[in-house]
Structure formats: structure tokens, C-alpha cells
Design an enzyme around this catalytic site. Structure first.
Site, PDB file in Angstrom:
ATOM      1  N   ASN A  43      10.307  -9.915   4.730  1.00  0.00           N
ATOM      2  CA  ASN A  43       9.372  -9.968   5.711  1.00  0.00           C
ATOM      3  C   ASN A  43       8.007 -10.050   4.944  1.00  0.00           C
ATOM      4  O   ASN A  43       7.373 -10.453   5.879  1.00  0.00           O
ATOM      5  CB  ASN A  43       9.621  -8.769   6.135  1.00  0.00           C
ATOM      6  CG  ASN A  43       9.075  -8.698   7.544  1.00  0.00           C
ATOM      7  OD1 ASN A  43       8.888  -9.056   8.367  1.00  0.00           O
ATOM      8  ND2 ASN A  43       7.694  -7.908   7.243  1.00  0.00           N
ATOM      9  N   THR A  74       1.663  -9.596  16.924  1.00  0.00           N
ATOM     10  CA  THR A  74       1.221  -8.605  16.079  1.00  0.00           C
ATOM     11  C   THR A  74      -0.067  -9.022  15.118  1.00  0.00           C
ATOM     12  O   THR A  74      -0.820  -9.753  15.892  1.00  0.00           O
ATOM     13  CB  THR A  74       2.500  -9.050  13.996  1.00  0.00           C
ATOM     14  OG1 THR A  74       2.515 -10.303  14.217  1.00  0.00           O
ATOM     15  CG2 THR A  74       3.701  -9.154  14.628  1.00  0.00           C
ATOM     16  N   ASP A 109       0.505  -1.632   0.090  1.00  0.00           N
ATOM     17  CA  ASP A 109      -0.173  -0.207  -0.178  1.00  0.00           C
ATOM     18  C   ASP A 109       0.819   1.215  -0.019  1.00  0.00           C
ATOM     19  O   ASP A 109       1.493   1.617   0.400  1.00  0.00           O
ATOM     20  CB  ASP A 109      -0.785  -0.133   1.324  1.00  0.00           C
ATOM     21  CG  ASP A 109      -1.433   1.274   0.958  1.00  0.00           C
ATOM     22  OD1 ASP A 109      -1.225   2.480   1.619  1.00  0.00           O
ATOM     23  OD2 ASP A 109      -2.469   0.886   1.046  1.00  0.00           O
ATOM     24  N   ASP A 123       4.045  -5.149  -4.423  1.00  0.00           N
ATOM     25  CA  ASP A 123       3.703  -6.599  -4.119  1.00  0.00           C
ATOM     26  C   ASP A 123       4.207  -7.255  -4.923  1.00  0.00           C
ATOM     27  O   ASP A 123       4.053  -7.670  -5.951  1.00  0.00           O
ATOM     28  CB  ASP A 123       2.438  -6.009  -4.679  1.00  0.00           C
ATOM     29  CG  ASP A 123       1.249  -7.236  -4.759  1.00  0.00           C
ATOM     30  OD1 ASP A 123       1.689  -8.105  -3.962  1.00  0.00           O
ATOM     31  OD2 ASP A 123      -0.285  -7.009  -4.885  1.00  0.00           O
ATOM     32  N   VAL A 124       4.491  -8.127  -3.390  1.00  0.00           N
ATOM     33  CA  VAL A 124       5.084  -9.254  -4.106  1.00  0.00           C
ATOM     34  C   VAL A 124       4.746 -10.923  -4.333  1.00  0.00           C
ATOM     35  O   VAL A 124       5.271 -11.389  -5.159  1.00  0.00           O
ATOM     36  CB  VAL A 124       6.256  -9.987  -2.727  1.00  0.00           C
ATOM     37  CG1 VAL A 124       6.365  -9.247  -1.692  1.00  0.00           C
ATOM     38  CG2 VAL A 124       4.889 -10.557  -1.714  1.00  0.00           C
ATOM     39  N   TYR A 164      -0.506 -21.301   6.242  1.00  0.00           N
ATOM     40  CA  TYR A 164       0.787 -20.743   6.834  1.00  0.00           C
ATOM     41  C   TYR A 164       2.332 -21.582   7.256  1.00  0.00           C
ATOM     42  O   TYR A 164       2.902 -21.930   6.727  1.00  0.00           O
ATOM     43  CB  TYR A 164       0.033 -19.849   8.001  1.00  0.00           C
ATOM     44  CG  TYR A 164       1.376 -19.688   8.471  1.00  0.00           C
ATOM     45  CD1 TYR A 164       1.534 -18.093   7.389  1.00  0.00           C
ATOM     46  CD2 TYR A 164       2.389 -19.145   9.422  1.00  0.00           C
ATOM     47  CE1 TYR A 164       2.617 -16.824   8.430  1.00  0.00           C
ATOM     48  CE2 TYR A 164       3.067 -18.384   9.161  1.00  0.00           C
ATOM     49  CZ  TYR A 164       3.433 -16.533   9.199  1.00  0.00           C
ATOM     50  OH  TYR A 164       4.499 -16.006   9.937  1.00  0.00           O
ATOM     51  N   LYS A 170       5.455 -21.558   5.034  1.00  0.00           N
ATOM     52  CA  LYS A 170       6.885 -21.193   6.227  1.00  0.00           C
ATOM     53  C   LYS A 170       8.248 -22.697   6.494  1.00  0.00           C
ATOM     54  O   LYS A 170       9.272 -22.092   6.003  1.00  0.00           O
ATOM     55  CB  LYS A 170       6.722 -20.999   7.446  1.00  0.00           C
ATOM     56  CG  LYS A 170       5.565 -19.845   7.545  1.00  0.00           C
ATOM     57  CD  LYS A 170       6.823 -18.719   6.829  1.00  0.00           C
ATOM     58  CE  LYS A 170       5.545 -17.269   6.800  1.00  0.00           C
ATOM     59  NZ  LYS A 170       6.586 -15.813   6.048  1.00  0.00           N
TER      60      LYS A 170
END
Length: 245
Positions: free
Chosen positions: A88, A203, A37, A61-62, A164, A168
Site C-alpha cells: 500500500n 486522502t 515512521d 521503509d520500502v 505517479y 502505477k
């Protein structure tokens, strides 16, 4: 070509990414604060720059080839090289494992895995030009098989992080494969790449239930993004050192 070390941190407008950007800038690096953004990235970069740090927002934007290419072109044009890349940016969508469809996996794999590869591929020409290039890939404690198979543990019970955790774990394997490939290429042997876990940080990914601060969560990324030439490559670490796979 800029003589000052240049670092790009993706997903850096908040959380661990923002803390990583600040800590790298405090070490004297010029930090390119990557954010999907534009407005949020600009606001975050201004927050750090207003304290005297050298931080610049970069829209990236990956999940978008064109966006990543534009970011690489900007870095090439403005700086001529890249010394540190911290992948990240990431996402987590919670859903019970037994309800997850193949299609449900796409967003997290697109961001966490394909996004990491997309950015590394685009930035490698810039990293080649640095005498001490570093890549840090953000992984997670939830990718550790020893924790996932520990009966009764939080990680064994967290079925809703189904996708997720898989992403990872994939990031960890990609990190090792990249490290081996770099070592076999004379033009890339100077590039060190490692995976890090920030730990259980408070977070928005966990509704701020984590027990570590974002500053603590950023420490491993910052260390491996600036590690000396005799540092390791192809490893998996937290802020205390190596962790099991």
C-alpha cells in the site's frame, strides 16, 4: 509457525492503508501494520488494538533494503510465514509534466515501483510457506490508459501526476509478470497477486478532495488479500470488479 493468518500492510499508519489494516483484522487476521515512521505506526496500531483487534506495528521503509530485511526477519522469527502482503505504501509529488526532469522521477519510482519489488522479493520466502498466499499491489485509476486518453476527462487533464501515473502503470505490468512467473513455478503457483485501485479516495494525496471514504477505498485490497483459492490472479480490480488497463 503461527496457525493464525498473518498479513503485512505497508504504509498503513493512515488513510487507505490504515483502513485496510483494520478491515483485515476485523476478518480475524493478525495484521502487521507497516509504517516508515515508528512512532506514527505504533500510535496507529494502538488505536486499532485498543478496539480488540490483533494489530502489531512493524517499522518498514520500502525504499530501504535494510529496513525491509529487518521486517522480513521479524516476521520469520515471530510467525514463520506470511499469508497476505498488501503493498500500500506510495507517494505522489505534483508537478507540471513539462517541468518534470529525470531526477524528479526518482522519489516516486523508488517508492511506488522499486519499493513494491523490494518488499515482494524479501517476503517471498515467507509467502512460500503459506498454503494460500496473497499479494495485493496498490495501483490507481490514473494508470488506466482508457481514462488518460479520454479527452476532457479529469485524468486526461491531470498532467501534474506525470510521474505517479507512470509508476502505477509500471506496478500493473509488474503484477502481471509476477503472476505469470508464479504460475510457472510449482513452489509459488499457490501465490495469487493482483493490482487494485482504491478509486478517488479522500486522502492527503489529493488534499482530501476525493469522493470515496478510506473504508470504501480499502475494500478491493481486503477482498483480494483474502480471496479464495479459486480467485483470479494477475488482474486489475476496483471494489466493483475488473477494470480496464
Amino acid at each position: 509457525m503461527s496457525a493464525k493468518k498473518i498479513a503485512l500492510v505497508t504504509g498503513a499508519n493512515k488513510g487507505v492503508g490504515l483502513a485496510t489494516a483494520r478491515q483485515l483484522a476485523e476478518r480475524g487476521l493478525t495484521v502487521l501494520l507497516g509504517s516508515r515512521d515508528t512512532e506514527r505506526g505504533a500510535a496507529a496500531a494502538k488505536e486499532l488494538a485498543d478496539t480488540g483487534l490483533t494489530v502489531r506495528p512493524v517499522q518498514i521503509d520500502v525504499t530501504d533494503d535494510a529496513s525491509v530485511a529487518r521486517a522480513a526477519e521479524l516476521i520469520d522469527r515471530e510467525y514463520g510465514h506470511l499469508d497476505a502482503l498488501v503493498n500500500n505504501a506510495g507517494m505522489l509529488i505534483r508537478k507540471p509534466a513539462v517541468e518534470v526532469t529525470a531526477e524528479d522521477l526518482r522519489p516516486e519510482f523508488e517508492t511506488n515501483v522499486l519499493g513494491t519489488v523490494r518488499v515482494i522479493h524479501a517476503m517471498l520466502p515467507l509467502l512460500r510457506r503459506s498454503p494460500s498466499a496473497r499479494i495485493v499491489n496498490l495501483s490507481s485509476d490514473s494508470a488506466i490508459f482508457a481514462k488518460a486518453t479520454e479527452k476532457g476527462s479529469m485524468f486526461a487533464r491531470s498532467h501534474e501526476s506525470f510521474a505517479y501515473s507512470a509508476t502505477k502503470t509500471a506496478v500493473n505490468m509488474l503484477t502481471v509478470k509476477y503472476a505469470n512467473a508464479f504460475l510457472d513455478d510449482p513452489e509459488l503457483a499457490h501465490v495469487k497477486i493482483n493490482a487494485v485501485t482504491p478509486g478517488y479516495v479522500a486522502t492527503d494525496l489529493n488534499n482530501f478532495k476525493g469522493v470515496k471514504s478510506t473504508d470504501e477505498g480499502a475494500r478491493a485490497s481486503v477482498y483480494w488479500a483474502t480471496v479464495d483459492d479459486d480467485g483470479e490472479t494477475g488482474g486489475f480490480f476496483d471494489d466493483n470488479g475488473p477494470v480496464p488497463w
